[in-house]
Design a protein around this motif. Structure first.
Motif, PDB file in Angstrom:
ATOM      1  N   GLY A  29       0.810  -1.208   0.000  1.00 41.00           N
ATOM      2  CA  GLY A  29       0.000   0.000   0.000  1.00 41.00           C
ATOM      3  C   GLY A  29       0.842   1.255   0.000  1.00 41.00           C
ATOM      4  N   ILE A  30       2.135   1.078   0.327  1.00 39.77           N
ATOM      5  CA  ILE A  30       3.082   2.185   0.399  1.00 39.77           C
ATOM      6  C   ILE A  30       4.249   1.890  -0.528  1.00 39.77           C
ATOM      7  N   VAL A  31       4.644   2.863  -1.323  1.00 41.99           N
ATOM      8  CA  VAL A  31       5.893   2.788  -2.071  1.00 41.99           C
ATOM      9  C   VAL A  31       6.827   3.828  -1.471  1.00 41.99           C
ATOM     10  N   HIS A  32       7.994   3.390  -1.036  1.00 41.48           N
ATOM     11  CA  HIS A  32       8.935   4.339  -0.436  1.00 41.48           C
ATOM     12  C   HIS A  32      10.141   4.531  -1.337  1.00 41.48           C
ATOM     13  N   LEU A  33      10.410   5.784  -1.697  1.00 38.88           N
ATOM     14  CA  LEU A  33      11.545   6.136  -2.546  1.00 38.88           C
ATOM     15  C   LEU A  33      12.741   6.494  -1.680  1.00 38.88           C
ATOM     16  N   GLY A  34      13.850   5.779  -1.881  1.00 38.98           N
ATOM     17  CA  GLY A  34      15.053   6.055  -1.103  1.00 38.98           C
ATOM     18  C   GLY A  34      15.114   5.199   0.144  1.00 38.98           C
ATOM     19  N   LEU A  35      15.277   3.888  -0.050  1.00 39.29           N
ATOM     20  CA  LEU A  35      15.151   2.937   1.060  1.00 39.29           C
ATOM     21  C   LEU A  35      16.465   2.809   1.826  1.00 39.29           C
ATOM     22  N   ALA A  63      12.016   1.371  -2.983  1.00 43.44           N
ATOM     23  CA  ALA A  63      12.588   1.692  -4.292  1.00 43.44           C
ATOM     24  C   ALA A  63      13.922   2.389  -4.103  1.00 43.44           C
ATOM     25  N   SER A  64      14.969   1.774  -4.607  1.00 38.11           N
ATOM     26  CA  SER A  64      16.287   2.415  -4.624  1.00 38.11           C
ATOM     27  C   SER A  64      16.402   3.209  -5.918  1.00 38.11           C
ATOM     28  N   LEU A  65      16.791   4.465  -5.811  1.00 39.60           N
ATOM     29  CA  LEU A  65      16.791   5.340  -6.981  1.00 39.60           C
ATOM     30  C   LEU A  65      18.108   5.335  -7.747  1.00 39.60           C
ATOM     31  N   GLN A  66      19.157   4.738  -7.170  1.00 36.23           N
ATOM     32  CA  GLN A  66      20.451   4.775  -7.854  1.00 36.23           C
ATOM     33  C   GLN A  66      21.095   3.402  -7.990  1.00 36.23           C
ATOM     34  N   ARG A  67      21.304   2.714  -6.880  1.00 38.63           N
ATOM     35  CA  ARG A  67      22.096   1.476  -6.898  1.00 38.63           C
ATOM     36  C   ARG A  67      21.261   0.277  -6.439  1.00 38.63           C
ATOM     37  N   ASP A 148      18.989  15.962 -13.947  1.00 37.23           N
ATOM     38  CA  ASP A 148      17.971  14.919 -13.798  1.00 37.23           C
ATOM     39  C   ASP A 148      16.605  15.395 -14.265  1.00 37.23           C
ATOM     40  N   ILE A 149      16.294  16.655 -14.036  1.00 35.00           N
ATOM     41  CA  ILE A 149      15.004  17.194 -14.494  1.00 35.00           C
ATOM     42  C   ILE A 149      14.985  17.265 -16.022  1.00 35.00           C
ATOM     43  N   ILE A 150      16.070  17.719 -16.612  1.00 39.78           N
ATOM     44  CA  ILE A 150      16.158  17.757 -18.079  1.00 39.78           C
ATOM     45  C   ILE A 150      15.975  16.348 -18.641  1.00 39.78           C
ATOM     46  N   HIS A 151      16.635  15.371 -18.037  1.00 41.31           N
ATOM     47  CA  HIS A 151      16.507  13.984 -18.487  1.00 41.31           C
ATOM     48  C   HIS A 151      15.067  13.489 -18.363  1.00 41.31           C
ATOM     49  N   ASP A 152      14.450  13.752 -17.213  1.00 46.07           N
ATOM     50  CA  ASP A 152      13.111  13.215 -16.966  1.00 46.07           C
ATOM     51  C   ASP A 152      12.061  13.815 -17.895  1.00 46.07           C
ATOM     52  N   LEU A 153      12.222  15.071 -18.256  1.00 45.02           N
ATOM     53  CA  LEU A 153      11.287  15.685 -19.202  1.00 45.02           C
ATOM     54  C   LEU A 153      11.408  15.048 -20.584  1.00 45.02           C
ATOM     55  N   SER A 154      12.615  14.602 -20.928  1.00 52.82           N
ATOM     56  CA  SER A 154      12.840  13.971 -22.232  1.00 52.82           C
ATOM     57  C   SER A 154      12.545  12.473 -22.217  1.00 52.82           C
ATOM     58  N   HIS A 155      12.566  11.873 -21.018  1.00 53.15           N
ATOM     59  CA  HIS A 155      12.347  10.423 -20.895  1.00 53.15           C
ATOM     60  C   HIS A 155      11.306  10.176 -19.794  1.00 53.15           C
ATOM     61  N   PRO A 156      10.051  10.525 -20.016  1.00 56.31           N
ATOM     62  CA  PRO A 156       9.033  10.457 -18.959  1.00 56.31           C
ATOM     63  C   PRO A 156       8.757   9.055 -18.442  1.00 56.31           C
ATOM     64  N   LEU A 157       9.080   8.022 -19.207  1.00 59.32           N
ATOM     65  CA  LEU A 157       8.852   6.657 -18.744  1.00 59.32           C
ATOM     66  C   LEU A 157      10.094   6.043 -18.112  1.00 59.32           C
ATOM     67  N   ALA A 158      11.175   6.808 -18.037  1.00 56.01           N
ATOM     68  CA  ALA A 158      12.402   6.336 -17.389  1.00 56.01           C
ATOM     69  C   ALA A 158      12.994   7.446 -16.527  1.00 56.01           C
ATOM     70  N   PRO A 159      12.222   7.990 -15.606  1.00 55.86           N
ATOM     71  CA  PRO A 159      12.701   9.121 -14.809  1.00 55.86           C
ATOM     72  C   PRO A 159      13.788   8.709 -13.822  1.00 55.86           C
ATOM     73  N   ARG A 160      14.673   9.669 -13.530  1.00 61.48           N
ATOM     74  CA  ARG A 160      15.741   9.457 -12.561  1.00 61.48           C
ATOM     75  C   ARG A 160      15.413  10.075 -11.207  1.00 61.48           C
ATOM     76  N   SER A 161      14.757  11.217 -11.232  1.00 59.28           N
ATOM     77  CA  SER A 161      14.535  11.986 -10.005  1.00 59.28           C
ATOM     78  C   SER A 161      13.281  11.518  -9.286  1.00 59.28           C
ATOM     79  N   ALA A 162      13.245  11.763  -7.973  1.00 55.17           N
ATOM     80  CA  ALA A 162      12.048  11.439  -7.187  1.00 55.17           C
ATOM     81  C   ALA A 162      10.845  12.223  -7.706  1.00 55.17           C
TER      82      ALA A 162
END
Length: 490
Positions: A29-35, A63-67, A148-162
């Motif tokens: 029920g909870i997704v946590h970003l940055g575990l 969800a681990s955002l990097q490694r 990361d924001i520039i990347h996420d705007l160009s790749h909305p289905l593969a975002p890097r930032s929270a």
């Protein structure tokens, strides 16, 4: 040694607490970003308590955002890990079971977005540190030029930032005709709920103004204040946990017994029964943030400088020194009148609890570590309180000693003449000023007070403040930290 897993729980030594619910029925029920360690030592323990008291669909997907490190440690353990609470009376051990799965965003961003967009996900929480928000801390605004924001705007289905991940999940839910989840920041960030709301809204507006308006109208972004000391886990900690539990655990978390969580009670689709297990559900979180900043952080910094100069390596040693303990009591007596008491809090009791936390010998918080980056910390932790006291015509002796101790510390040598490793963005400037002033307290205090980025243009003109700082700094050079602190209560 046998690895910690669901199948091996029977091998735990006596006295180790284990999940008191049917984990096979656990659903996310909870997704946590940055575990990281803090989330697993704070949010997950509150959630574990809530599941034991009032079981519901509140399992956690991490969800681990990097490694992949965290996933690689937890997956072989079925998501289980040990929480070791270091109490003065001895260790307390508990197996936390609320994490059902761990995803790695760079490996499978589509899977993470799908989990966030799933109807059963009702909360997306995050602990990604301040830099993970891709914003300007001074204004709270989104940095549209952040890589990361520039990347996420160009790749909305593969975002890097929270922020990009949250917006992708909200966009998918809106497209599916679902309502939004609650986005809950658990980072030490002032006004974190409002900041997150603005960042998510502004990011969405860069590509879809309709989505941005939908988020603004329907989203829930409660503010929260979190507090618990969770030191980094060491190899020695891992070995200790194995010895205490009887099972090998690659991902234990170490923490103090104290914990606090104040949450603005604004949720879009329900929440666990956190309020029944110690979390404070409040209408306004800002008073809790303010109290913590002035009473905990202000005292922590002041004690770190005086304690280091007095030869104490840890906060526990420093606060256990009767002279410095009396200084803390006097400091809190000056701070408390400037702090509006938050809902349900007695400030004197809060100060007593802080002293007990500081004195916990099982938590090794080094004074040198807390002393870092003082130029960034002093304005919020001490100088605002000093301004309020000056305006009220009230005494500032203990507060001024905290500032003088910082000056003595950044002068670069301790009371035995040994070099201090001063870690601060302005360290080079401090070293230059200290070299010019030598042990002349008047010259050094005037020079450091002239740094407008720290003291502004007002405090250097306040003679009651400048004279008190100069007097204390001279005493620190002449008599040392303990004698100077002792003189305040003589």
């Amino acid at each position: 040694m046998t690895r910690l897993t669901v199948a091996n729980l029977a091998g735990l030594k006596a006295g180790v607490r284990r999940p008191a619910y049917d984990r096979a029925r656990l659903t996310p029920g909870i997704v946590h970003l940055g575990l990281g360690a803090f989330a697993r030592g704070h949010l997950c323990e509150y959630t574990e308590d809530a599941l034991e008291l009032d079981f519901g669909a509140w399992g956690v997907t991490g969800a681990s955002l990097q490694r992949p490190d965290q996933r690689d440690r937890l997956a072989p353990q079925d998501g289980l890990y040990t929480l070791l609470k270091r109490a003065p009376a001895g260790p307390e051990l508990r197996i936390i079971g609320c994490i059902g799965e761990v995803l790695v965003a760079p490996e499978s961003p589509v899977a993470l977005i799908a989990r966030i967009a799933a109807p059963e996900t009702r909360i997306v929480s995050l602990t990604v540190t301040e830099k993970g928000y891709c914003h300007d801390p001074a204004t709270g605004k989104l940095k549209a030029d952040h890589p990361d924001i520039i990347h996420d705007l160009s790749h909305p289905l593969a975002p890097r930032s929270a922020v990009g991940i949250i917006v992708a999940g909200l966009k998918a839910r809106r497209a599916a005709g679902l309502g939004p989840f609650t986005a809950l920041s658990c980072d030490n960030l002032p006004h974190n709920g409002g900041v997150l709301r603005g960042l998510v809204r502004d990011f969405a507006a860069l590509s879809d103004d309709g989505l941005s308006q939908w988020i603004e109208a329907n989203g829930a972004f409660p503010a929260s204040m979190v507090d618990r000391i969770v030191p980094a886990t060491t190899e020695a900690d891992i070995a200790e946990v194995a010895g205490l539990t009887g099972l090998e655990d690659a991902a234990p978390v170490i923490g103090e017994p104290f914990r606090q969580w104040a949450i603005q009670d604004v949720f879009a689709a329900g929440r666990p029964a956190w309020h029944e297990v110690g979390a404070q559900m409040v209408s306004e979180v800002a008073p809790f943030e303010f109290m913590k900043l002035r009473m905990l952080n202000g005292a922590h910094s002041s004690l770190a400088y005086l304690g280091y100069l007095a030869g104490h390596e840890t906060v526990a040693e420093a606060s256990g020194d009767p002279v410095l303990a009396r200084f803390l009591q006097g400091l809190w007596a000056e701070i408390i009148p400037t702090v509006p008491a938050p809902q349900g809090v007695v400030l004197a009791d809060y100060a007593d609890a802080l002293l007990a936390r500081f004195r916990n010998p099982a938590i090794r918080h080094r004074t040198w570590q807390i002393a870092m980056d003082g130029s960034q910390k002093l304005p919020q932790r001490l100088l605002g309180t000093i301004r309020d006291r000056l305006k009220a015509g009230a005494p500032i002796d203990h507060l001024a000693l905290g500032v003088a101790a910082w000056m003595r510390y950044v002068s670069g040598t301790d009371e035995k003449g040994a070099a201090i490793d001063v870690r601060d963005p302005l360290a080079a400037s401090f070293a230059e000023k200290a070299k010019e002033a030598g042990r002349n307290a008047a010259a050094l205090s005037r020079s450091l007070l002239g740094i407008e980025a720290i003291f502004g243009s007002d405090l250097p003109r306040e003679e009651r403040f400048t004279q008190a700082v100069e007097r204390h700094l001279a005493a620190l050079f002449e008599k040392g930290a303990k004698a100077t602190a002792a003189s305040l209560s003589a």
